[in-house]
Design an enzyme around this catalytic site. Structure first.
Site, PDB file in Angstrom:
ATOM      1  N   LYS A  17      48.933  39.407  48.467  1.00 19.49           N
ATOM      2  CA  LYS A  17      47.500  39.468  48.192  1.00 19.49           C
ATOM      3  C   LYS A  17      46.726  38.528  49.096  1.00 19.49           C
ATOM      4  O   LYS A  17      47.222  37.471  49.506  1.00 19.49           O
ATOM      5  CB  LYS A  17      47.227  39.110  46.725  1.00 19.49           C
ATOM      6  CG  LYS A  17      48.006  39.964  45.733  1.00 19.49           C
ATOM      7  CD  LYS A  17      47.734  39.586  44.297  1.00 19.49           C
ATOM      8  CE  LYS A  17      46.410  40.116  43.823  1.00 19.49           C
ATOM      9  NZ  LYS A  17      46.236  39.905  42.365  1.00 19.49           N
ATOM     10  N   GLU A  20      39.736  37.900  34.852  1.00 15.78           N
ATOM     11  CA  GLU A  20      40.581  39.086  34.824  1.00 15.78           C
ATOM     12  C   GLU A  20      42.038  38.699  34.588  1.00 15.78           C
ATOM     13  O   GLU A  20      42.530  37.700  35.126  1.00 15.78           O
ATOM     14  CB  GLU A  20      40.433  39.869  36.128  1.00 15.78           C
ATOM     15  CG  GLU A  20      38.992  40.315  36.380  1.00 15.78           C
ATOM     16  CD  GLU A  20      38.885  41.388  37.431  1.00 15.78           C
ATOM     17  OE1 GLU A  20      39.861  41.597  38.188  1.00 15.78           O
ATOM     18  OE2 GLU A  20      37.828  42.044  37.505  1.00 15.78           O
ATOM     19  N   ASN A  65      35.664  36.635  38.548  1.00 17.17           N
ATOM     20  CA  ASN A  65      34.525  37.203  39.257  1.00 17.17           C
ATOM     21  C   ASN A  65      33.288  36.408  38.874  1.00 17.17           C
ATOM     22  O   ASN A  65      32.859  36.442  37.713  1.00 17.17           O
ATOM     23  CB  ASN A  65      34.347  38.675  38.902  1.00 17.17           C
ATOM     24  CG  ASN A  65      35.498  39.514  39.420  1.00 17.17           C
ATOM     25  OD1 ASN A  65      35.720  39.593  40.615  1.00 17.17           O
ATOM     26  ND2 ASN A  65      36.249  40.115  38.517  1.00 17.17           N
ATOM     27  N   ARG A 118      30.086  36.564  38.936  1.00 16.85           N
ATOM     28  CA  ARG A 118      28.889  37.405  39.028  1.00 16.85           C
ATOM     29  C   ARG A 118      28.842  38.321  37.810  1.00 16.85           C
ATOM     30  O   ARG A 118      29.775  38.337  37.008  1.00 16.85           O
ATOM     31  CB  ARG A 118      28.936  38.259  40.295  1.00 16.85           C
ATOM     32  CG  ARG A 118      30.234  39.071  40.391  1.00 16.85           C
ATOM     33  CD  ARG A 118      30.235  40.057  41.529  1.00 16.85           C
ATOM     34  NE  ARG A 118      31.553  40.611  41.798  1.00 16.85           N
ATOM     35  CZ  ARG A 118      32.135  41.588  41.136  1.00 16.85           C
ATOM     36  NH1 ARG A 118      31.515  42.132  40.101  1.00 16.85           N
ATOM     37  NH2 ARG A 118      33.330  42.041  41.470  1.00 16.85           N
ATOM     38  N   GLY A 159      38.272  43.458  45.268  1.00 13.82           N
ATOM     39  CA  GLY A 159      38.105  44.901  45.389  1.00 13.82           C
ATOM     40  C   GLY A 159      39.363  45.638  45.789  1.00 13.82           C
ATOM     41  O   GLY A 159      39.304  46.765  46.256  1.00 13.82           O
ATOM     42  N   GLU A 180      42.193  36.495  38.390  1.00 14.70           N
ATOM     43  CA  GLU A 180      41.105  35.952  39.189  1.00 14.70           C
ATOM     44  C   GLU A 180      39.850  35.875  38.338  1.00 14.70           C
ATOM     45  O   GLU A 180      39.795  36.427  37.230  1.00 14.70           O
ATOM     46  CB  GLU A 180      40.826  36.824  40.419  1.00 14.70           C
ATOM     47  CG  GLU A 180      40.387  38.242  40.078  1.00 14.70           C
ATOM     48  CD  GLU A 180      40.145  39.082  41.320  1.00 14.70           C
ATOM     49  OE1 GLU A 180      40.253  38.552  42.444  1.00 14.70           O
ATOM     50  OE2 GLU A 180      39.841  40.284  41.167  1.00 14.70           O
ATOM     51  N   GLU A 185      52.484  37.338  44.384  1.00 17.99           N
ATOM     52  CA  GLU A 185      52.686  37.345  42.941  1.00 17.99           C
ATOM     53  C   GLU A 185      53.761  38.362  42.584  1.00 17.99           C
ATOM     54  O   GLU A 185      53.883  39.415  43.227  1.00 17.99           O
ATOM     55  CB  GLU A 185      51.398  37.741  42.214  1.00 17.99           C
ATOM     56  CG  GLU A 185      50.329  36.691  42.201  1.00 17.99           C
ATOM     57  CD  GLU A 185      49.092  37.163  41.448  1.00 17.99           C
ATOM     58  OE1 GLU A 185      48.247  36.302  41.169  1.00 17.99           O
ATOM     59  OE2 GLU A 185      48.972  38.365  41.170  1.00 17.99           O
ATOM     60  N   LYS A 218      38.028  50.433  39.450  1.00 11.40           N
ATOM     61  CA  LYS A 218      37.899  50.862  38.057  1.00 11.40           C
ATOM     62  C   LYS A 218      37.120  52.172  37.960  1.00 11.40           C
ATOM     63  O   LYS A 218      36.163  52.396  38.706  1.00 11.40           O
ATOM     64  CB  LYS A 218      37.195  49.762  37.254  1.00 11.40           C
ATOM     65  CG  LYS A 218      37.968  48.443  37.260  1.00 11.40           C
ATOM     66  CD  LYS A 218      37.091  47.282  36.839  1.00 11.40           C
ATOM     67  CE  LYS A 218      37.786  45.964  37.087  1.00 11.40           C
ATOM     68  NZ  LYS A 218      36.893  44.807  36.885  1.00 11.40           N
TER      69      LYS A 218
END
Length: 465
Positions: free
Chosen positions: A159, A275, A291, A293, A165, A289, A201, A237
């Site tokens: 990652k 998340e 987000n 926002r 995204g 992680e 991971e 999503k």
């Protein structure tokens, strides 16, 4: 401190959403726009509007100085970044505050800290939040990477440290794949984020994607429960709901408490989302992680809690302390959101921009349609294909699915192809109705069911509207 005029540094349905929230608070708005968005609904709704550049986002919505100049010229004293574009750009948040303006969101420090996935993992571990087994920091060369995967075992996810995204991610199931995919992931991360840093991971197969909504004022933090976001295509999503149908009350309590602990540890301000991966076979969850926002799927949380998250963001940015106590946040019923995109799901989700010749929005109790559309609007081909979100709320999940099916039947967007048939098929699917899915469920389902997803759209109108 109060906001006298709010500039929206975004476009589409989220810009419309912010304008409406600001108006309800009595705050005038300024909408910035590219040449391609001159006729957008957000421009029509805002009190003022300023063109900031050509269609390309790199020359308009990502031009920090053009946005700051628009704020100065209109007397706006605050900027809301929405989601995407500059919403999680720490340098932009810092530039806004350096210009003496209010950034409606977290501090630049919080964005920078939680935007680096490796640093965020370290913060989570320090706060006692479980993380997926993997590297404790950025990978330092190929030898160190191989030494790590010998410990974790395959399969693993490679990652991007600065990712988001779903970009910069590769899955390796063997040492040969790992050696081949690492350079690819690094190159993609460098191209997408200007940062080629990677971490690894362990891949938790068959896991669900659960996220927890938080609100903080820099001192106190509350959670607004969780959302289930496991129905994904290419890690994007498609269908979101609240609460998660897979959590027990005990797991829900632990998961939400861990999100609050981590947000408090970084003195979080504004609306944010943490998340997680959740293994419903073992009951274990792992932080992925944060987000920093507002999320696309925030309306499902609003529907089940009655909290207007965008208005609360603006109030917090004004310097207000949290008005809501944790004990006052209650779950009520079940909500589902589906994303309506200008895409053809029967043809690999090919983009389908065009002119909306007719629009019929669904109504009735518990139905909400957040969109950027109006009849006669021409969808520009330069941006994300999201047109709007259909959100429903009902007393329980089966009732919400039935209400969703009814509302989708009422929704008409003529002149362009959309993902409506996908959501109609999902609402009828027995596994979806029983909540038997995980993050890797949808793509094989699409391979099998693509032929059933042909959208039906009225031909473009020959005359004016």
């Amino acid at each position: 401190m109060s906001i006298k005029k709010l500039l929206i540094a975004n476009r589409g349905e989220i810009a419309v959403r912010i304008i409406r929230a600001a108006r309800e608070l009595g705050i005038p708005t300024v909408q910035v726009y590219s040449k391609a968005d001159a006729e957008s609904l957000a421009v029509r709704l805002a009190d003022e509007s300023v063109e900031i550049g050509p269609a390309q986002a790199s020359k308009s919505y990502l031009k920090q100085e053009a946005i700051l100049d628009a704020a100065r010229s209109t007397g706006a004293d605050a900027i809301h970044p929405g989601y995407g574009f500059l919403a999680e750009n720490a340098e932009f948040a810092a530039a806004v505050e350096s210009a003496g303006l209010i950034f409606v969101g977290p501090t630049a420090h919080s964005i920078r800290l939680m935007g680096d996935k490796v640093a965020a993992r370290a913060e989570a571990a320090a706060a006692g939040v479980p993380t997926v087994p993997g590297s404790n920091g950025r990978l330092d060369g190929v030898d160190a990477a191989f030494a790590l995967v010998e410990q974790t075992g395959f399969p693993v996810m490679i990652k991007a440290a600065a990712g988001g995204g779903g970009r910069g991610i590769r899955i390796a199931r063997s040492a040969d794949e790992f050696a081949r995919l690492m350079p690819q992931a690094q190159a993609e991360a460098q191209a997408a984020f200007g940062d080629g840093g990677l971490y690894v991971e362990k891949l938790i197969e068959g896991a669900r994607h659960i996220e927890v909504q938080v609100l903080g004022d820099g001192h106190d933090v509350i959670h607004c429960f969780e959302r289930e976001c496991s129905l994904q295509r290419r890690r994007q999503k498609v269908w979101e709901e609240a609460p998660s149908p897979s959590l027990t009350p005990a797991v829900r309590e632990k998961l939400c408490a861990s999100a609050v602990a981590l947000a408090k540890a970084v003195h979080y301000r504004g609306a944010g989302t943490l998340e997680y991966l959740y293994d419903d076979r073992s009951g274990d969850f792992y932080f992925l992680e944060m987000n920093t926002r507002i999320q696309v799927e925030h309306p499902v949380t609003e529907m089940v809690t009655g909290i207007d998250l965008v208005r609360e963001m603006i109030r917090i940015a004004c310097g207000e302390r949290l008005r809501i106590r944790q004990e006052d946040v209650r779950l009520s019923g079940h909500a589902i959101e589906v994303r309506i995109n200008a895409e053809d799901p029967a043809k690999g989700f090919a983009p389908n921009p065009g002119t909306v010749t007719a629009l019929g929005s669904p109504g009735g109790n518990g139905v909400r349609f957040d969109s950027m559309l109006y009849p006669g609007y021409t969808i520009p081909p330069f941006y994300d294909s999201l047109l709007g979100k259909l959100i429903v709320h009902d007393e329980d999940r089966p009732s919400a699915i039935r209400r969703l099916a009814r509302a989708l039947g009422e929704l008409t967007i003529d002149g362009v192809l959309t993902t409506k048939p996908l959501h109609q098929a999902l609402a009828r699917d027995a596994d979806v109705q029983a909540a038997r899915f995980h993050t890797a469920w949808l793509e094989p389902w699409l391979d099998t069911n693509a032929a059933r997803l042909s959208p039906v759209s009225a031909p473009p109108a020959t005359g004016g509207q």
